[in-house]
Structure formats: structure tokens, C-alpha cells
Design an enzyme around this catalytic site. Structure first.
Site, PDB file in Angstrom:
ATOM      1  N   HIS A 499     -13.614 -23.045 129.262  1.00 25.55           N
ATOM      2  CA  HIS A 499     -12.933 -24.083 128.485  1.00 25.55           C
ATOM      3  C   HIS A 499     -13.913 -25.182 128.053  1.00 25.55           C
ATOM      4  O   HIS A 499     -14.045 -25.487 126.870  1.00 25.55           O
ATOM      5  CB  HIS A 499     -11.796 -24.693 129.325  1.00 25.55           C
ATOM      6  CG  HIS A 499     -11.095 -25.837 128.659  1.00 25.55           C
ATOM      7  ND1 HIS A 499      -9.864 -25.716 128.070  1.00 25.55           N
ATOM      8  CD2 HIS A 499     -11.466 -27.130 128.473  1.00 25.55           C
ATOM      9  CE1 HIS A 499      -9.504 -26.881 127.545  1.00 25.55           C
ATOM     10  NE2 HIS A 499     -10.463 -27.760 127.782  1.00 25.55           N
ATOM     11  N   GLU A 500     -14.587 -25.761 129.045  1.00 27.82           N
ATOM     12  CA  GLU A 500     -15.490 -26.867 128.716  1.00 27.82           C
ATOM     13  C   GLU A 500     -16.635 -26.378 127.829  1.00 27.82           C
ATOM     14  O   GLU A 500     -17.126 -27.118 126.979  1.00 27.82           O
ATOM     15  CB  GLU A 500     -16.016 -27.535 129.988  1.00 27.82           C
ATOM     16  CG  GLU A 500     -14.921 -28.195 130.834  1.00 27.82           C
ATOM     17  CD  GLU A 500     -14.020 -29.149 130.061  1.00 27.82           C
ATOM     18  OE1 GLU A 500     -14.474 -29.741 129.058  1.00 27.82           O
ATOM     19  OE2 GLU A 500     -12.839 -29.280 130.446  1.00 27.82           O
ATOM     20  N   HIS A 503     -15.673 -26.512 124.225  1.00 26.95           N
ATOM     21  CA  HIS A 503     -15.946 -27.832 123.633  1.00 26.95           C
ATOM     22  C   HIS A 503     -17.432 -27.955 123.302  1.00 26.95           C
ATOM     23  O   HIS A 503     -17.811 -28.475 122.253  1.00 26.95           O
ATOM     24  CB  HIS A 503     -15.613 -28.949 124.626  1.00 26.95           C
ATOM     25  CG  HIS A 503     -14.154 -29.200 124.824  1.00 26.95           C
ATOM     26  ND1 HIS A 503     -13.289 -29.441 123.792  1.00 26.95           N
ATOM     27  CD2 HIS A 503     -13.411 -29.295 125.958  1.00 26.95           C
ATOM     28  CE1 HIS A 503     -12.068 -29.668 124.284  1.00 26.95           C
ATOM     29  NE2 HIS A 503     -12.122 -29.576 125.592  1.00 26.95           N
ATOM     30  N   HIS A 506     -18.338 -26.273 120.144  1.00 25.59           N
ATOM     31  CA  HIS A 506     -17.861 -27.064 119.005  1.00 25.59           C
ATOM     32  C   HIS A 506     -18.871 -28.175 118.691  1.00 25.59           C
ATOM     33  O   HIS A 506     -19.118 -28.498 117.526  1.00 25.59           O
ATOM     34  CB  HIS A 506     -16.482 -27.643 119.363  1.00 25.59           C
ATOM     35  CG  HIS A 506     -15.672 -28.147 118.213  1.00 25.59           C
ATOM     36  ND1 HIS A 506     -14.592 -28.969 118.383  1.00 25.59           N
ATOM     37  CD2 HIS A 506     -15.778 -27.956 116.879  1.00 25.59           C
ATOM     38  CE1 HIS A 506     -14.066 -29.252 117.203  1.00 25.59           C
ATOM     39  NE2 HIS A 506     -14.766 -28.652 116.273  1.00 25.59           N
TER      40      HIS A 506
END
Ligand SMILES: [Zn+2]
Length: 717
Positions: A499-500, A503, A506
Site C-alpha cells: 500500500h505505502e 503511494h 505515485h
């Protein structure tokens, strides 16, 4: 959780080059060339020189950085030349680089590795920082220049990203109150300062309250059921706090993972109540008065800006656009999720009854028994699973591997880059063609001086204008192993790493000209989309099989166990979705109160809100109680916690697209990078998403992946 959002000067400028001397004016005497923030870092990627930064360096750098930016803003606003894109918008984007440099490093360190000196700086600087945003977005002359450019935007021959910059600035000025009268602007400044002080006070109270509320015992038998490793960690935690016996530090959520192991019901109840009441124990660290006032002041601010409530103001620039749209979306999830949670509760009660428990299921029993139901249904035992998830192996052979397969990027550890704490590791990231792409730090282990949860942000943001490449970090709160022991994590923790890292991708793939439109500087209801999308690869067979290997033997996880994990991923989803929907609805209730509302009784308000939304399930409390809901009281998710669910709709929908187009391939990854991950906020997100997907987003894949509807081709798209 990403920290960056489009909210004022935080997003203005993203580190970069500043000529020495240019930074030297208007600051306190303590600030000069020996301050490590004085000039851009000379380390690779302008990485923060943590080997040189002292706690005492931050405050002078903050003060000098803010003064410098104010000078720059004044020069732009008072320029006698007519407003042009270059002398106004580009100049704004170049402003505040010293300020960016210090605040990005300070925010990273103070959230992950704070101490009393940094807490003090934070308390002093927080209201000044809020006022700094106001100095820009309430500057009448500056607004007039931006407005003039906005009005003639189409005749200026600007490229698409530059036009977007004008549009975003103009609307943000208006959103922040640029159209208010001078008297109202003064009122707004006062409200913003009070909000900032209350947010800061909440955060500091909560950190102290969470530490204090940890369950402590000298009686080893109360901890029956814990593994030797868990007991060892509890003993270490006690030693660290200089108390006798055992300490179970609290996680930031209502439910505590340790409850699934604790066999003594009274201990479970005590641990749960320590969690539930952590910030409601009276005394200095009780947060209730702070949040009741905060909700009120936020409503006042919205009214001043011409909105019926805070959420209406705050959602204006989000993908959802209105609270009604977000509430309608959430309300629609309630029946399916609570029905499933009630069914799951019945299974658990049946198990309790079959063991002659003689009691009604309570929230502190849920994980303990659901783990047994899980074992009965899937024969899945966390203790059996964890040896296959050693944190550094998950990183290399899972997280990095998936990114390599999709995007061709590679990683090399950089032990020469200084870190703020010895457990932090740094990797350089290279593009498929071998070009340097980014620096990435990870700080995975729990510490008492770290905020709870997991998050990503950057020390340096990407911008072609400023010539900066991204310097990104991921933080989590995994249990640090005792010396010499492997760091074994749960599959949930492994998923958090993906998940992290989503980010982080991105941020790393950002290919924007302007700092304001770069990387994760997107609305909250979009920002969790790339991260939640990346979670899917944690269980994708070709990735999973590559990293899920026994830490001792290197043997791959037996296929049978892996299949159980995949099946079990749909287990308990009624509970999981309900606790999130409950927290999200609570958030929206707090932020749709009118400005005229009285100071709320926090507990009564919370109870009524949950009842009104059909979410008052005794055994399924909200994932965060109002009094410890850090996301909405300090972390930028106010009237925005629904964004996780909204993003989930987007990410499941996107993953469905990958599944329909061949899954984990470079072609799919490159297309996604090109059309979505590299785009930041350079275009309208709804249009960007639909152009990539070739359709409008749908909730059908979300309900399917949660296992709340049957997985059939007949599921409505
Ligand atoms: Zn996130």
C-alpha cells in the site's frame, strides 16, 4: 496514508535549488550558512543531510524560510509589470524553497521520530505555518494578478499543464477566501490559527494518551496465549518504559491485533477498554473538549466562506465534489456490509456457545474468536503463516519485484545516504532504461515516539521546473524483533507495505513541470487509489509465490496454505468494511454540523450519529473512535475519511481492468504509469480515470473483491 494534499503552501514549491545569499535575508540571527537548511542539500537527489541536522536547526530555518517566502510573495504581488504567467504563476511555483526544504524534513522526522524539542518547535511553528498559507491565499494583490491571468488564460498560448496550473491556483485562492471582504479575511485568519492550534494540541494529547493507556501487568498468566516472541516484545516494551512486567503498547485503531492471541477474557476486555477509552480518561490528555471545539470552529470557517457546513466547503475540489455524493456512496455500502457483519457475528456466537462460553459476543472477543472461526473454516493460523513473511524478503521479492515486473524499475541500497534513525533504510530507484528515478526511504518498526499507522510522504518533491527528482519515504509500525530474531510480519502487514509503496510509486513516477501539480498532490479521494491499487499485487499469484518463502528454509509457502490465505482474505470482510464505513460516516457527521450547533457532547454525538446511520452494532465499533481519530483531527482527512472507500471503488475497478487485460505485464504497467501514475494533478482526475479505464468507475468490483456479493459474471458492472 499520504500526507500531501492540495492545501495551501504545503504544496507550493517542493524543495530545490536556491542561490546562496538569496536565502540570507530577513531571518533571525541564528540562521546562516552553517544551518543545514540554508542551501539545497548537496547530497544525491538533494537528500536531507541528517548527519548534520540538529533539533535546534529547525526553528531558525522555519522562521527564515517563511520570511523569505513572504518577501518573494510580496515581490510578485507588488510587481509593477502587468501580470504574466511567468512573472506570477511560475514565480509562485519557484517561491518558498527554503521553507519547503525545512517543513518537508521536519514533518517527516517529527511524525516518525519525535522528541520534546521537536514537539516544542511543532507547537510554536504550527500556527505560524497556518498563517503563512493565509499570507499567500489571502493576499489581495496576488489574487488580482492570478485572476487577471485566469480571465485571459485561453489567449495566452499556454500548454495544457500550464493552463491547469492557472485554473488550480485561481480556484484555490477562491476556496481559501480570496473573495472575502478585508474584515472577513481577518476573521478567517483567526479561525485558521485556532484550528491549527487545536489540531496540534489534539495530536500531542493523543500521542501521550496512547502511550499512557498501554496495558501493563506484572502477571504473566494474564497474558496466556501470547507466543514467546510476543511475550519477549511485551517485556522489552516494559523495559524501555522502565516498568516491571509486561507492556502491550496500543496500536492506533480501536481493535488491537494482540486481542486475537489473548486467552484470558478479562485481559482482552481490559486491553480493549484501554484502547477505546485511551483519550477519554479525564486529565491533560483527554481530547474530547479539543475535538468538540475543533468541529465547531471548522463549521464557523465554512460559514464564513459561504458554505452550509465544513464538508461542503472541503469537498468542493474533491473527485466526489459534494458531501451528498460521498454520503450517498457510503450509505449504499451499509446494508451489504452490516448484513455480512451480523452473519459473521452469528458464526462467532455459535462458536462461543459450542464452547459453553456463556456470554454474549463483545468487541474484545471478536478477533479472538474470529481467528478460531477462521482456523475452523480455513485452518489458517497466523503463527503458521508469519514465518513466510520476513519483512526484508517481502520488500525485495514482493514489493520491489512487482514494481519491476510492471514498470521495469530496479533498486539498489544506498548505505552512504544519512538517515534520521538507525533502523531507516535507503534505496536508489532506477528507471527501466537505467536512469536515476528517485530515492526511497523505509522506516518500518514501531517506536513510542512515532505516530501510529503507516504513511508516505516526500523529503523532496519532483518538478521539472525546479530540476528536482523525488525523495520519498514510507513509514510503518511493525513490531521490531528482539535482537537476532527475524522480523516476521502478518499478511496484513505485507499488504501495508504494498500500500505505502503504491503511494511511493505515485510520487516517484511523477513527471510534472510544476510542484503544485506533482506526484501525490491530488485530492484525498484520489490519493489512496494508487496505494490501494498496489495492494492487489500482494496476493497476485506470480508475485505472492515469489516472496512468500520460509525465512529459515527458503521453501515456498505450500500451495494449500497460500490458497487458504487468498480465501481467508475475504473472511471477516463484513466486520472490516463496517468498521471503516462507521468511522467514515462519523467523520462526515462531525463535519456536516452547522455553524450554529452548540458545543457537542462527544460521546452522545457519536452514539446518535452511529444510530442514525444504522451502524450502532455492539460488537462492531468504528475503526477509530472520535476521541482518537487522528486522520480527521490532525492528518488532513477531515470530511475525507470516506476517501479510502471511494478510492477502493477506483482501485478495485482498475485492478479488474488489469485482470481483464492480462494482469502483471509491462505493457499494462507502462500504460497505467503513462496515463495515471505520472500525471499527478496535471489534469481533471475524473476525466483522467475514465480515459484510462475506458468507462466510468463502478462499485461492482469493490463488492466482489470484498466477497460481499457473489463472484459471478452476472454481477452488475
Ligand atoms: Zn494510504
Amino acid at each position: 496514508m499520504a500526507m500531501m494534499m492540495l492545501a495551501g503552501a504545503m504544496a507550493l514549491g517542493a524543495g530545490g535549488k536556491v542561490a546562496a545569499g538569496q536565502a540570507a535575508s530577513g531571518q533571525t540571527a541564528a540562521f546562516g550558512p552553517d544551518n543545514p537548511f540554508y542551501a539545497a542539500s548537496t547530497l544525491p537527489y538533494q537528500a536531507p543531510p541528517f548527519d548534520k541536522i540538529k533539533d535546534s536547526d529547525y526553528q531558525p530555518a522555519f522562521d527564515a524560510g517563511m520570511a523569505e517566502q513572504r518577501k518573494e510573495i510580496d515581490a510578485i504581488a507588488n510587481n509593477s509589470a502587468p501580470p504574466t504567467f511567468e512573472n506570477t504563476l511560475v514565480a509562485l511555483e519557484r517561491s518558498g524553497q527554503l521553507y519547503s526544504r525545512v517543513q518537508q524534513v521536519f514533518d517527516g522526522v517529527s511524525q516518525a521520530n519525535t522528541n520534546p524539542a521537536l514537539d516544542k518547535v511543532d507547537a510554536i511553528e504550527a500556527p505560524k505555518r497556518a498563517a503563512q498559507d493565509d499570507a499567500i491565499f489571502l493576499n489581495e494583490k496576488l489574487f488580482q494578478r492570478v485572476a487577471a491571468i485566469y480571465k485571459q488564460m485561453d489567449s495566452l498560448g499556454l500548454d495544457a499543464e500550464s493552463k491547469r496550473l492557472v485554473d488550480v491556483y485561481y480556484k484555490h485562492f477562491v476556496h481559501q477566501g480570496a473573495n472575502l471582504s478585508e474584515a472577513d479575511k481577518t476573521k478567517l485568519k483567526k479561525l485558521n490559527e485556532e484550528i491549527s492550534t487545536l489540531e496540534n494540541s489534539f495530536k500531542q494529547k493523543l500521542l501521550a494518551a496512547t502511550k499512557d493507556a498501554a496495558y501493563t501487568t506484572k502477571d504473566k498468566s494474564a497474558l496466556k496465549g501470547l507466543s514467546d516472541a510476543e511475550l519477549g516484545a511485551a517485556a522489552d516494551a516494559a523495559k524501555e518504559r522502565k516498568v516491571d512486567g509486561y507492556v502491550l503498547p496500543l496500536q492506533n485503531t480501536t481493535q488491537q491485533p494482540i486481542l486475537s492471541s489473548l486467552q484470558v477474557r478479562a485481559t482482552r476486555q481490559a486491553v480493549f477498554e484501554d484502547s477505546w477509552n485511551r483519550a477519554e480518561r479525564g486529565g491533560a490528555n483527554d481530547t474530547r473538549a479539543t475535538i468538540a471545539r475543533l468541529a465547531q470552529v471548522r463549521a464557523d470557517k465554512a460559514k464564513l466562506l459561504g458554505y452550509p457546513n465544513f464538508a461542503a466547503w472541503n469537498l468542493e475540489d474533491q473527485m466526489a465534489k459534494t458531501p451528498d455524493a460521498a454520503i450517498k456512496f457510503m450509505d449504499a455500502l451499509v446494508p451489504a456490509s452490516t448484513a455480512k457483519a451480523v452473519d459473521e457475528g452469528k458464526d462467532i456466537q455459535a462458536l462461543i456457545d459450542s464452547q459453553q462460553g456463556g456470554f454474549q459476543l463483545q468487541p474484545w472477543d471478536w478477533n479472538f474468536y474470529s481467528d478460531q472461526v477462521r482456523k475452523a473454516k480455513y485452518d489458517l493460523d497466523e503463527a503458521q503463516v508469519k514465518p513466510y513473511f520476513e519483512v526484508w524478503n517481502v520488500l525485495q521479492n514482493g514489493v520491489f519485484y512487482a514494481a519491476n515486473q510492471l514498470y521495469g524499475i530496479t533498486f539498489k541500497e544506498r548505505k552512504d545516504i544519512p538517515v534520521y534513525q538507525p533502523d531507516v533504510r535507503v534505496f536508489e530507484v532506477f528507471d527501466a532504461d537505467g536512469k536515476p528515478l528517485a530515492l526511497w526511504y523505509c522506516d518500518y518498526y514501531k517506536r513510542d515516539n512515532k505516530n501510529g499507522g503507516a504513511w508516505m510522504s516526500n523529503f523532496v518533491g519532483q518538478s521539472k521546473l525546479l530540476g528536482t527528482l523525488p525523495v520519498i519515504y514510507n513509514v510503518a509500525n511493525f513490531q521490531k524483533p528482539s535482537a537476532g530474531e527475524p522480523a516476521l510480519i502478518s499478511f496484513d502487514d505485507a499488504t501495508t507495505m504494498f500500500h505505502e509503496f503504491g503511494h511511493a510509486l505515485h510520487g516517484m513516477f511523477s513527471d510534472a513541470e510544476y510542484p503544485l501539480l506533482s506526484g501525490t498532490n491530488v485530492p484525498r479521494d484520489f490519493v489512496e487509489f494508487p496505494s490501494q491499487f498496489n495492494e492487489h499485487w500482494a496476493s497476485y499469484p506470480a508475485v505472492f509465490n515469489h516472496y512468500a518463502k520460509h525465512y529459515k528454509t527458503g521453501e515456498p509457502m505450500p500451495a494449500e496454505l497460500a490458497a487458504k490465505i487468498r480465501k481467508a482474505a475475504k473472511f471477516n470482510q463484513g466486520y472490516a468494511l463496517t468498521e471503516i464505513v462507521a468511522a467514515a460516516e462519523l467523520d462526515m457527521q462531525w463535519h456536516t454540523i452547522p455553524a450554529s450547533a452548540k458545543l457537542e457532547d462527544v460521546d452522545a454525538f457519536e452514539k446518535a450519529a452511529l444510530e442514525r446511520k444504522h451502524l450502532a452494532l455492539t460488537a462492531v465499533p468504528p475503526r477509530y473512535r472520535s476521541s482518537y481519530f487522528l486522520h480527521i483531527w490532525d492528518n488532513g482527512y477531515e470530511a475525507g475519511y470516506y476517501a479510502y472507500l471511494w478510492s477502493e471503488m477506483l482501485d478495485d475497478d482498475a485492478y479488474q481492468w488489469f485482470e481483464d487485460h492480462g494482469g502483471l505485464t509491462r505493457a499494462n504497467g507502462d500504460r497505467f504509469r503513462k496515463m495515471v501514475l505520472s500525471r499527478g494533478y496535471t489534469e481533471d482526475l475524473g476525466k483522467m480515470y475514465s480515459a484510462w479505464l475506458g468507462a466510468e468507475p463502478s462499485t461492482a468490483p469493490m463488492l466482489k473483491y470484498r466477497g460481499l456479493v457473489e463472484d459471478t459474471a452476472a454481477a452488475p458492472k
